[in-house]
Enzyme design. Structure first.
Site: not given
Length: 498
Positions: A382-384
């Site tokens: 997720e994201c990072a």
């Protein structure tokens, strides 16, 4: 069916007319000051922010927990609050943005005011008084009268310049009948450094953060009427709700929520429930080479943590554990191998862009992640985590799991999203609906794979993210308490590993 019951922990909501008024300073200082008096303080944050709860946890010694009425629904705000505050002497909720600011175009939804009403909690308004005197009374009167259901219990004046300035402010508010519960002078020595996504997380500046929180506690002790604030908190009436629990949440949802498929260019078909990509990170601790210990027989879900992956909702680890997983943290900056017996991998949010050279230098772990993905292992990124799985980040080699490259961008991407799962994945069945948020200043090119993770339906229609073998990677942050079947589905995928 669970019978609700009265839950009477004393509580305060710390709000402000706008962002930048000093909510985090005051909320964190109050948490630390009351904890320093021996009270068990439960820290909470309205909205989706990950960074402030890290400071709250440092101040109280308890996990900082988010209360987000957009992602989880208003009906879960009270139960999640009761879950976090169980057994505590006091709960303090830091608001988000201005008191009445919420999800764009959705009225009061996800605003601090809505959270305060759902919790039946008195509000303390933090006012930046640096550029006003008598006008503060008109400002406070407007906030107090805008919604009669919001109980404004008093104000804390921040950034007051002098004794004379304080006297003028107090006189104006006395005429308006609003109690002044504290006065804080300008104190730049206790301000926390910030960068492109807000404050620098605690995990990246531990020693400095400890000192800053201690200074905030001292500043609040000196400038605030703690007895009056505690009395105000104790005036909150009981909440009529049952505390949320991960075990009961999983029992109530049964199997994963499923629905109609995403229709590119048209309205998505109806789908049941909420669901979605999970974000989970453990702030500190190393997992490489750990034995299974008492969790033998449970699938090991390795969770990225350390300074590069600090974004966390505490309920995610609780749901994974309740679903049967053994949650083991590891640090991609330091550990060269995944934890022993890893059967599932969660790589959540954070700041890999700040640590790209160090992450790139840890070639053994990058290879271990790539090998795990190639073998079909379930990965929720997720994201990072999405950036870490890419081929490169700002020109530095990453894990190469995805045929995509990431880089810093000039524009911040920020806001709530409504989405539907485009295809089956380790997290959600095709057609699963959810709400989440984006919060990043990077771009991934391309922004979606041949099989995207999500189709966004609001505020704009587009596909985003990647589903490939066992990998689910996306920019979207979600809260698994809104759809606990996500944890069960992911744990099941991990348990099915040979």
């Amino acid at each position: 069916m669970v019978t609700s019951h009265a839950f009477g922990v004393p509580r305060l909501v710390i709000a402000a007319p706008s962002s930048g008024s000093g909510k985090t300073t005051v909320a964190t200082g109050l948490m630390a000051a009351f904890a320093g008096r021996g009270l068990a303080v439960s820290p909470h944050k309205a909205g989706p922010d990950y960074i402030d709860p890290g400071y709250h946890a440092l101040a109280t010694g308890r996990p900082g927990r988010n209360l987000d009425a957009y992602m989880c629904g208003p009906e879960l705000v009270g139960p999640l609050f009761a879950h976090g505050a169980a057994g505590c002497d006091l709960a303090i909720v830091e608001g988000v943005m201005g008191l009445y600011d919420g999800a764009a175009g959705r009225g009061e939804l996800a605003s601090t005011a809505q959270v305060a009403k759902l919790l039946r909690a008195p509000v303390v308004l933090v006012v930046d008084a640096s550029s006003q005197s008598r006008s503060v009374a008109a400002l406070v009167h407007g906030f107090a009268s805008f919604d009669p259901q919001v109980r404004l219990g008093g104000v804390i004046l921040n950034k007051v310049g002098s004794d004379r300035h304080e006297a003028m402010l107090r006189e104006a508010l006395e005429e308006a009948g609003t109690p002044v519960l504290g006065v804080l002078r300008r104190a730049p020595q206790v301000s926390a450094p910030s960068r492109h996504l807000g404050l620098v997380p605690v995990a990246e500046r531990r020693a400095d953060a400890v000192a800053a929180v201690a200074a905030l506690a001292e500043q609040v002790r000196a400038g605030c009427d703690l007895e009056a604030l505690l009395a105000l908190a104790r005036s909150a009436p009981p909440l009529d709700c049952a505390a949320w629990s991960p075990e009961r949440a999983l029992a109530e949802v049964g199997g994963p929520a499923e629905g109609g498929a995403w229709a590119e260019g048209g309205a998505p078909a109806a789908a049941g429930g909420l669901g979605g990509a999970g974000r989970l990170a453990v702030a500190e601790g190393r997992g490489a080479g750990r034995s299974a210990g008492p969790g033998a027989g449970r699938p090991v879900v390795a969770v990225a943590g350390g300074a590069a992956f600090t974004f966390s909702y505490a309920e995610h680890a609780e749901l994974l554990t309740a679903a049967g997983a053994e949650v083991v943290p590891f640090d991609p900056l330091r550990d060269e191998q995944l934890p022993e017996r890893t059967a599932g991998l969660v790589i959540g949010g954070g700041f890999p862009e700040v640590y790209a050279p160090e992450l790139a230098a840890n070639e053994p772990l990058r290879k271990a992640v790539a090998d795990f993905a190639a073998a079909g292992g379930p990965i929720a990124a997720e994201c990072a985590g999405l950036l870490y799985l890419a081929r490169s980040l700002d020109g530095k080699p990453m894990c190469g799991v995805l045929d995509a490259d990431a880089r810093m961008a000039e524009r911040l991407t920020l806001g709530y999203r409504e989405a539907v799962a485009v295809s089956d994945s380790c997290l959600a069945a095709a057609g699963t609906r959810l709400r989440g948020h984006e919060f990043h200043r990077t771009v991934v090119e391309p922004g979606a794979g041949e099989v995207p993770a999500w189709g966004f339906t609001h505020p704009e229609r587009r596909v985003e993210g990647f589903v490939r073998q066992g990998v689910h990677a996306s920019y979207l942050h979600t809260h698994w308490a809104a759809e606990p079947s996500v944890a069960r589905r992911f744990t099941g995928a991990a348990a099915a590993r040979p």
